[in-house]
Scaffold this active site. Structure first.
Site, PDB file in Angstrom:
ATOM      1  N   PHE A   1      -5.089   2.471  -6.106  1.00 30.45           N
ATOM      2  CA  PHE A   1      -5.074   2.485  -4.440  1.00 30.45           C
ATOM      3  C   PHE A   1      -5.352   0.834  -4.566  1.00 30.45           C
ATOM      4  O   PHE A   1      -6.565   0.436  -4.751  1.00 30.45           O
ATOM      5  CB  PHE A   1      -6.106   3.268  -4.021  1.00 30.45           C
ATOM      6  CG  PHE A   1      -6.220   2.915  -2.717  1.00 30.45           C
ATOM      7  CD1 PHE A   1      -5.428   3.814  -1.775  1.00 30.45           C
ATOM      8  CD2 PHE A   1      -6.973   2.303  -1.944  1.00 30.45           C
ATOM      9  CE1 PHE A   1      -5.217   3.595  -0.426  1.00 30.45           C
ATOM     10  CE2 PHE A   1      -7.090   1.867  -0.508  1.00 30.45           C
ATOM     11  CZ  PHE A   1      -6.027   2.642   0.356  1.00 30.45           C
TER      12      PHE A   1
ATOM     13  N   LYS B   1     -13.972  -5.465   1.844  1.00 29.31           N
ATOM     14  CA  LYS B   1     -15.006  -4.299   2.288  1.00 29.31           C
ATOM     15  C   LYS B   1     -16.340  -4.956   2.513  1.00 29.31           C
ATOM     16  O   LYS B   1     -16.641  -5.629   3.454  1.00 29.31           O
ATOM     17  CB  LYS B   1     -14.849  -3.189   1.219  1.00 29.31           C
ATOM     18  CG  LYS B   1     -13.659  -2.593   1.275  1.00 29.31           C
ATOM     19  CD  LYS B   1     -13.676  -1.043   0.843  1.00 29.31           C
ATOM     20  CE  LYS B   1     -12.351  -0.476   0.975  1.00 29.31           C
ATOM     21  NZ  LYS B   1     -11.585  -0.115   0.149  1.00 29.31           N
TER      22      LYS B   1
ATOM     23  N   ASP C   1      -8.710  -6.102  -8.609  1.00 30.68           N
ATOM     24  CA  ASP C   1      -8.793  -5.755  -7.311  1.00 30.68           C
ATOM     25  C   ASP C   1     -10.092  -5.094  -7.298  1.00 30.68           C
ATOM     26  O   ASP C   1     -10.666  -3.819  -7.763  1.00 30.68           O
ATOM     27  CB  ASP C   1      -7.961  -4.695  -6.909  1.00 30.68           C
ATOM     28  CG  ASP C   1      -8.080  -4.152  -5.630  1.00 30.68           C
ATOM     29  OD1 ASP C   1      -9.292  -4.261  -4.981  1.00 30.68           O
ATOM     30  OD2 ASP C   1      -7.255  -3.472  -4.971  1.00 30.68           O
TER      31      ASP C   1
HETATM   32  C1  LIG Z   1     -10.121  -0.156   0.397  1.00 31.33           C
HETATM   33  C2  LIG Z   1      -9.249  -0.801  -0.594  1.00 31.33           C
HETATM   34  C3  LIG Z   1      -8.157  -1.688  -0.538  1.00 31.33           C
HETATM   35  C4  LIG Z   1      -7.702  -1.867   0.806  1.00 31.33           C
HETATM   36  O1  LIG Z   1      -8.621  -2.487   1.799  1.00 31.33           O
HETATM   37  P1  LIG Z   1      -8.353  -2.417   3.167  1.00 31.33           P
HETATM   38  O2  LIG Z   1      -9.461  -3.146   3.820  1.00 31.33           O
HETATM   39  O3  LIG Z   1      -8.446  -0.887   3.530  1.00 31.33           O
HETATM   40  O4  LIG Z   1      -6.689  -2.995   3.438  1.00 31.33           O
HETATM   41  C5  LIG Z   1      -7.433  -2.193  -1.837  1.00 31.33           C
HETATM   42  N1  LIG Z   1      -8.137  -2.041  -2.820  1.00 31.33           N
HETATM   43  C6  LIG Z   1      -9.032  -1.039  -3.239  1.00 31.33           C
HETATM   44  C7  LIG Z   1      -9.363  -0.976  -4.473  1.00 31.33           C
HETATM   45  C8  LIG Z   1      -9.705  -0.489  -2.029  1.00 31.33           C
HETATM   46  O5  LIG Z   1     -10.661   0.054  -2.441  1.00 31.33           O
END
Ligand SMILES: *Cc1c(COP(=O)(O)O)cnc(C)c1O
Length: 404
Positions: free
Chosen positions: A142, A256, A227
């Site tokens: 994700f 985040k 990520d």
């Molecule tokens: C939440 C998330 C994203 C995307 O972040 P947004 O601010 O919702 O665009 C990307 N990678 C990971 C691992 C995430 O948990």
């Protein structure tokens, strides 16, 4: 006329796109690990906005920084400089040992930025023929919701009906380093991976996986892009999850909790070679690096460090995990986690986690089911031992007493 819970839900249902299926609780106030609905009920927040509220709801010091900056200067665009951006760079680089920082807003934008930068690095530095760059990603990843990113999703819900998709991605299984080595070609520019797959249900790779991944990427001149948008900033008990593996990524993505739950702020952290390929005019964002975002992010990082939230995540995460593991329930297939990124996986025969999430909510715990039969427990990092004990008094009967 005051609106009640039913009214709010009815309006949302009538006017909003139905791209979410939230629990039917209408929240109006939050403080630390607690949130309150419009009926006055109190809940322990065990989702923390997918780790965007690591510092706890409405942290007073982040709030103060935001209010102060909001009264001074909020947005200049990057056409001009502001007196917050340089300070964020300095503090973020020092904290994460990064050489360069590129600020964006959402997590997905940070991922897109990394893909662009790494492709450009591939063409200009590695010497990949134009238009041929490949990036390797993992199944069940994700990384966000934009078209570029869903092009390499393996989730049918995330992709279905949204094509055509961007080419240039290869998908391998998560946790399999040999699959990575086998997938690398002379055109491979990057490997994009989550340290722990959060949305897929808190999937923790085998130990030693990332050490091997690091070796393979170095050996083949492939950029390792971690990520850490969800795992970063203390969630797993270290500032960055890569520290558990004893490795250093070439590109690290954070978002985040960088905004402390107040404001969308994300960043690409890297070395000079990769981010150095982006020249003026080649990438940007109207809101990226704005002074309000920078002031909020600076305060969000400061309280995370000063108030020992990373250490608290490690210590209380271990305690919460131990308590969850001690539950005697034949509904539970696995309990796992690192720091305060925890999950309870139910046996598939149980038939879905949603009823358990509803039962928890009835007892004052807000949690979220992921992938049908897994429930994530990821409260703000300011949680105390007493609050975990309070939570366990309510969580345990849901899995042990009920025949749900
Ligand atoms: C939440 C998330 C994203 C995307 O972040 P947004 O601010 O919702 O665009 C990307 N990678 C990971 C691992 C995430 O948990």
């Amino acid at each position: 006329m005051t609106l009640d819970t039913h009214d709010f839900i009815a309006i949302e249902s009538r006017l909003g796109a139905h791209n979410y299926k939230p629990l039917d609780v209408v929240l109006t106030r939050g403080e630390g690990v607690w949130v309150y609905d419009i009926e006055g009920n109190r809940y322990l927040d065990c989702l923390a906005a997918y780790s965007a509220v690591n510092q706890g709801h409405c942290h007073p010091k982040i709030l103060a920084a935001m209010v102060e900056q909001a009264g001074k200067l909020t947005l200049t665009s990057r056409a001009f400089r502001n007196d917050q951006l340089a300070l964020l760079y300095e503090e973020l680089a020092a904290l994460t040992n990064s050489h360069k920082v590129l600020p964006m807003n959402s997590g997905a934008e940070a991922v897109e930025t990394a893909i662009k930068a790494v492709r450009k690095w591939g063409y200009e530095v590695k010497g990949v023929p134009d238009g041929q760059a490949e990036i390797i990603v993992c199944a069940d990843n994700f990384h966000g919701r934009t078209l570029g990113i869903i092009s390499f999703s393996t989730d049918p819900d995330a992709r279905g009906g949204f094509g055509p998709f961007a080419p240039g991605f290869r998908i391998i299984p998560f946790g399999d380093a040999e699959a990575l080595e086998a997938a690398i070609t002379p055109n491979t520019v990057g490997f994009l991976v989550e340290p722990i797959q959060g949305e897929a249900g808190v999937n923790i790779p085998p130990s030693g996986y990332f050490k091997r991944v690091r070796e393979i990427c170095t050996a083949h001149n492939v950029t390792l892009i971690l990520d850490e948008i969800q795992t970063g900033l203390g969630r797993t008990g270290k500032l960055l999850a890569e520290e558990h593996e004893g490795i250093v990524a070439d590109v690290t993505l954070i978002g985040k909790a960088l905004g402390g739950g107040f404001y969308p702020v994300s960043a690409v952290l890297s070395n000079t070679e990769v981010l150095g390929t982006l020249k003026p005019g080649q990438h940007g964002s109207t809101f990226g690096g704005n002074p309000l975002a920078c002031a909020v992010a600076r305060a969000a990082l400061k309280v995370l460090v000063e108030e020992g939230m990373v250490e608290n995540s490690a210590r209380l995460g271990a305690y919460f995990l131990e308590r969850l593991k001690a539950m005697r329930s034949n509904l539970i297939r696995d309990v796992r986690g690192r720091g305060l990124m925890l999950a309870v996986e139910l046996h598939p025969e149980v038939g879905g986690a949603r009823p358990f999430v509803e039962a928890l909510r009835g007892k004052g715990i807000l949690a979220k089911d992921t992938h049908d039969h897994t429930i994530r427990f990821a409260p703000p990092l300011v949680i105390t031992r007493e609050e975990i004990d309070w939570a366990m008094e309510r969580i345990e009967p849901v899995f042990t007493a009920s025949a749900a």
